[in-house]
Design a protein around this motif. Structure first.
Motif, mmCIF file in Angstrom:
data_model
loop_
_atom_site.group_PDB
_atom_site.id
_atom_site.type_symbol
_atom_site.label_atom_id
_atom_site.label_comp_id
_atom_site.label_asym_id
_atom_site.label_seq_id
_atom_site.Cartn_x
_atom_site.Cartn_y
_atom_site.Cartn_z
ATOM 1 N N GLY A 62 0.730 -1.199 0.125
ATOM 2 C CA GLY A 62 0.110 -0.009 0.167
ATOM 3 C C GLY A 62 0.747 1.261 0.028
ATOM 4 O O GLY A 62 1.848 1.420 -0.707
ATOM 5 N N PRO A 63 0.468 2.340 0.889
ATOM 6 C CA PRO A 63 1.008 3.468 1.027
ATOM 7 C C PRO A 63 2.630 3.265 1.473
ATOM 8 O O PRO A 63 3.151 4.544 1.409
ATOM 9 N N ARG A 64 3.257 2.233 1.737
ATOM 10 C CA ARG A 64 4.727 2.327 2.171
ATOM 11 C C ARG A 64 5.400 2.512 0.953
ATOM 12 O O ARG A 64 6.637 2.563 0.844
ATOM 13 N N LEU A 102 12.909 3.551 -2.363
ATOM 14 C CA LEU A 102 11.157 3.704 -2.384
ATOM 15 C C LEU A 102 10.580 3.697 -1.381
ATOM 16 O O LEU A 102 9.810 4.702 -1.126
ATOM 17 N N LEU A 103 10.845 2.884 -0.346
ATOM 18 C CA LEU A 103 10.157 3.219 0.738
ATOM 19 C C LEU A 103 10.329 4.572 1.501
ATOM 20 O O LEU A 103 9.442 5.095 2.178
ATOM 21 N N ASP A 104 11.743 4.975 1.509
ATOM 22 C CA ASP A 104 12.037 6.286 2.098
ATOM 23 C C ASP A 104 11.287 7.624 1.290
ATOM 24 O O ASP A 104 10.688 8.056 1.925
ATOM 25 N N GLU A 105 11.204 7.167 0.041
ATOM 26 C CA GLU A 105 10.431 8.279 -0.617
ATOM 27 C C GLU A 105 8.916 8.441 -0.282
ATOM 28 O O GLU A 105 8.291 9.345 -0.215
ATOM 29 N N ALA A 106 8.126 7.392 -0.009
ATOM 30 C CA ALA A 106 6.865 7.109 0.295
ATOM 31 C C ALA A 106 6.626 7.742 1.514
ATOM 32 O O ALA A 106 5.602 8.349 1.811
ATOM 33 N N ARG A 107 7.696 7.452 2.653
ATOM 34 C CA ARG A 107 7.659 7.916 3.781
ATOM 35 C C ARG A 107 7.791 9.299 3.860
ATOM 36 O O ARG A 107 7.249 10.186 4.885
ATOM 37 N N ALA A 108 8.428 10.255 2.956
ATOM 38 C CA ALA A 108 8.439 11.322 2.921
ATOM 39 C C ALA A 108 7.415 12.120 2.422
ATOM 40 O O ALA A 108 7.543 13.348 2.474
ATOM 41 N N VAL A 109 6.297 11.674 2.003
ATOM 42 C CA VAL A 109 5.176 12.319 1.301
ATOM 43 C C VAL A 109 4.267 13.054 2.554
ATOM 44 O O VAL A 109 4.285 12.593 3.591
ATOM 45 N N PRO A 110 3.651 14.281 2.161
ATOM 46 C CA PRO A 110 3.042 14.957 3.387
ATOM 47 C C PRO A 110 2.265 14.104 4.115
ATOM 48 O O PRO A 110 1.427 12.891 3.608
ATOM 49 N N ALA A 111 1.916 14.378 5.495
ATOM 50 C CA ALA A 111 1.280 13.521 6.315
ATOM 51 C C ALA A 111 -0.303 13.250 6.106
ATOM 52 O O ALA A 111 -0.872 12.205 6.266
#
Lengths: 212, 212
Positions: A146-148, A196-205
């Motif tokens: 998912g969003p990860r 890729l996981l870091d990138e997804a983590r960095a999206v706005p809350a």
């Protein structure tokens, strides 16, 4: 012994002998006589269940395809819930096979895909079906993540890339007789996943799923 | 015609016939008779220059190895100075080969690596030498990319991963008879490279080389 063997028993003996032999020495190097010897059957037996060697191959490829869950995915994933770790657990299974075989392991499907220079359409369609089933299983993991993983990531493409990495890594480990070549490929894939996981983590809350 | 052929001419005719045939139909499926027929030589000719079929294979593998610059890298890279683009230009060359062969292309080294189930040590050492030369050429590109790639990146590992991607991508394109499978693999590799390039770009200016 010979005449008492039932047809289903004959069929399964031939199939398991063929799985072993095609994997150990290749399809083209395996003769009908090799198959019968390994299966412990006499020469007339094969023709009752398989008209020819290619029919054995088709049945072996169907067996790999139909058995992907029971023979491969279910045992590998039984204790792993995290979908991203499932991807790497499957790759770790191949690592285990490489080590167990003293680095002579070859993926049975990948080896046939390159060994058969002009495969007949029914053979090639089964090779494709096997690859597609493997990729679909990985794609399900990536969808489950998912969003990860980044929203815009093409999860099917990444799943196919996981297969590319496994097949290329197996080829190199086998050639160098060194599992380190496989580890290198998986390590680079992991480095890509980490980004890729870091990138997804960095999206706005606001775009992330709620956390407890 | 037959007796006038010199030994060096015989040798080179056999080698080029072998390169074609091993690539078209595999090593094991190629007979001595096939080699002689393709080379236009009579049956005694082979033994004057090669004691057996494996000796032809060893010479073919040496030819690929010794010719990697002249036959592959120099033509592909002649108009490309950017070291990162050189990596993708080499992959684009394989794409071209896949398209030209209607997606039946197989890397000659990769195919032999999987076809030969128990290669003799001299064969395997030459397969390794070919892979190593290819990886070393890519590694040079990655070293030449200097600070455009992250300082701590293991450039040798990434170079090996480029080979993994090529070999896995070629295998899938060939199986599906569709270059899109190769494109997917290269696209994912490019996405990984893009992230590495971005990362290196994001380091503090003090750690970057001076710009004009």
């Amino acid at each position: 012994m010979i005449d008492q063997v039932s047809l289903p028993e004959t069929r399964s003996r031939i199939l398991f002998a063929a799985m072993e032999l095609f994997w150990e020495k290749g399809y083209q190097s395996t003769s009908i006589a090799d198959l019968l010897k390994r299966a412990g059957l006499h020469s007339g037996s094969l023709y009752h269940v398989f008209p020819g060697k290619q029919d054995v191959l088709l049945a072996v490829l169907d067996l790999y395809h139909d058995g992907i869950d029971a023979m491969l995915l279910t045992p590998v994933w039984k204790d792993i819930a995290d979908p991203v770790e499932r991807v790497f657990a499957l790759l770790a299974k191949y690592r285990e096979l490489i080590v167990q075989t003293e680095c002579t392991y070859g993926c049975p499907i990948g080896s046939l895909a390159l060994e058969l220079h002009e495969p007949d359409p029914p053979v090639r369609s089964r090779l494709m079906a096997n690859f597609s089933a493997w990729v679909a299983a990985i794609e399900r993991c990536l969808v489950d993540a998912g969003p990860r993983l980044p929203h815009r990531l093409d999860r099917r493409a990444l799943a196919s890339f996981v297969l590319t990495t496994m097949e290329g890594g197996v080829m190199l480990a086998r050639t160098y007789r060194d599992v380190a070549l496989f580890d290198t490929a998986v390590g680079q894939l992991r480095a890509y996943f980490d980004r890729l996981l870091d990138e997804a983590r960095a999206v706005p809350a606001s775009r992330k799923p709620k956390r407890t």
